[in-house]
Motif scaffolding. Structure first.
Motif, PDB file in Angstrom:
ATOM      1  N   ASP A 171       0.832  -1.188   0.000  1.00 50.86           N
ATOM      2  CA  ASP A 171       0.000   0.000   0.000  1.00 50.86           C
ATOM      3  C   ASP A 171       0.872   1.245   0.000  1.00 50.86           C
ATOM      4  N   VAL A 172       0.561   2.159  -0.869  1.00 54.71           N
ATOM      5  CA  VAL A 172       1.162   3.467  -0.797  1.00 54.71           C
ATOM      6  C   VAL A 172       0.537   4.168   0.404  1.00 54.71           C
ATOM      7  N   ASP A 173       1.295   4.985   1.113  1.00 56.21           N
ATOM      8  CA  ASP A 173       0.740   5.748   2.222  1.00 56.21           C
ATOM      9  C   ASP A 173      -0.507   6.477   1.730  1.00 56.21           C
ATOM     10  N   PRO A 174      -1.613   6.392   2.451  1.00 57.06           N
ATOM     11  CA  PRO A 174      -2.864   6.984   1.970  1.00 57.06           C
ATOM     12  C   PRO A 174      -2.812   8.496   1.795  1.00 57.06           C
ATOM     13  N   LEU A 175      -1.831   9.151   2.408  1.00 61.03           N
ATOM     14  CA  LEU A 175      -1.711  10.599   2.250  1.00 61.03           C
ATOM     15  C   LEU A 175      -0.757  10.986   1.123  1.00 61.03           C
ATOM     16  N   ASP A 176      -0.124   9.993   0.502  1.00 60.45           N
ATOM     17  CA  ASP A 176       0.915  10.267  -0.495  1.00 60.45           C
ATOM     18  C   ASP A 176       0.454  10.060  -1.926  1.00 60.45           C
ATOM     19  N   ILE A 177       1.085  10.788  -2.818  1.00 54.10           N
ATOM     20  CA  ILE A 177       1.070  10.466  -4.244  1.00 54.10           C
ATOM     21  C   ILE A 177       2.442   9.872  -4.518  1.00 54.10           C
ATOM     22  N   ALA A 178       2.480   8.579  -4.754  1.00 53.45           N
ATOM     23  CA  ALA A 178       3.759   7.878  -4.897  1.00 53.45           C
ATOM     24  C   ALA A 178       4.556   8.426  -6.070  1.00 53.45           C
ATOM     25  N   ASP A 179       5.859   8.459  -5.921  1.00 49.92           N
ATOM     26  CA  ASP A 179       6.736   8.970  -6.973  1.00 49.92           C
ATOM     27  C   ASP A 179       7.130   7.835  -7.915  1.00 49.92           C
ATOM     28  N   GLY A 180       6.442   7.758  -9.033  1.00 51.93           N
ATOM     29  CA  GLY A 180       6.752   6.719 -10.007  1.00 51.93           C
ATOM     30  C   GLY A 180       7.596   7.213 -11.157  1.00 51.93           C
ATOM     31  N   HIS A 181       8.165   8.405 -11.019  1.00 53.01           N
ATOM     32  CA  HIS A 181       8.871   9.049 -12.130  1.00 53.01           C
ATOM     33  C   HIS A 181       9.991   8.183 -12.706  1.00 53.01           C
ATOM     34  N   ASN A 182      10.729   7.519 -11.861  1.00 58.06           N
ATOM     35  CA  ASN A 182      11.863   6.714 -12.336  1.00 58.06           C
ATOM     36  C   ASN A 182      11.632   5.219 -12.198  1.00 58.06           C
ATOM     37  N   LEU A 183      10.361   4.804 -12.136  1.00 57.51           N
ATOM     38  CA  LEU A 183      10.050   3.390 -11.943  1.00 57.51           C
ATOM     39  C   LEU A 183       9.411   2.746 -13.174  1.00 57.51           C
TER      40      LEU A 183
END
Length: 211
Positions: A171-183
């Motif tokens: 789970d991504v932290d519910p308060l976060d927008i996960a950083d997928g820029h380099n994934l």
């Protein structure tokens, strides 16, 4: 001038995209039409352009005279102080800003957190008064105060489990927008969609507040 500052890590993907989308969305709401949105980053290689995929979401070419004029910049204490509301991509940036400018904690939220707090039912806590704040600065100050007063009282947003992050079962932290820029492309698209959804939720919630 009423300002919203959006902060992510490198200021090339999440925050510049959110900046532009927020500017467009909030400018349609009476009382918020004079806001100015800007963005910055915590870990910035100064001068980098907006990432190609984020620019494409905005309908901008990656190069040429119509390309985005955005250039990455590092967040400063004065930027935070000059903003009426500060929105971050994740808790990591929120924590970094709390260390940089502890006195600004009451007006700093993650974007997903702000959307959830703005959506909270009025009975959670009544601090927003119809007609409060006759100027854009006052309206923005009232909004930040409302969000801050609702901390701990409004339900937390549900975790996002999409794309690459769901596949790995974390789970991504519910308060976060996960950083997928380099994934990879899939994770990157997930990140961009999350920014778009979060901005729309926040804008819709602000528009629904009584006037």
């Amino acid at each position: 001038m009423a300002r919203i500052l959006v902060v992510c890590s490198a200021n090339v993907c999440r925050s510049p995209l959110a900046e532009q989308l927020l500017q467009a969305r909030l400018s349609t709401i009476p009382g918020f039409d004079r806001l100015v949105c800007s963005s910055a980053g915590i870990e910035v290689s100064r001068g980098h352009e907006m990432c190609v995929d984020a620019a494409a979401v905005l309908g901008l070419p990656s190069e040429g005279p119509k390309a985005s004029a955005h250039r990455a910049r590092r967040v400063t204490k004065s930027m935070i102080g000059g903003a009426g509301l500060v929105l971050t991509a994740s808790r990591a940036e929120r924590s970094a800003l709390a260390k940089l400018s502890p006195e600004a904690r009451s007006k700093v939220f993650t974007l997903r957190e702000a959307a959830a707090l703005a959506e909270a039912p009025d009975q959670a806590i009544a601090t927003w008064r119809p007609g409060a704040g006759t100027t854009a600065d006052q309206r923005l100050s009232d909004l930040a105060a409302l969000l801050n007063a609702r901390r701990g009282l409004a339900p937390a947003p549900k975790p996002e489990r999409t794309g690459l992050f769901a596949r790995f079962g974390s789970d991504v932290d519910p308060l976060d927008i996960a950083d997928g820029h380099n994934l990879g492309k899939r994770a990157h698209r997930t990140t961009l969609r999350s920014v778009q959804r979060s901005v729309e939720r926040f804008g819709a919630a602000v528009e629904a507040l009584p006037r």
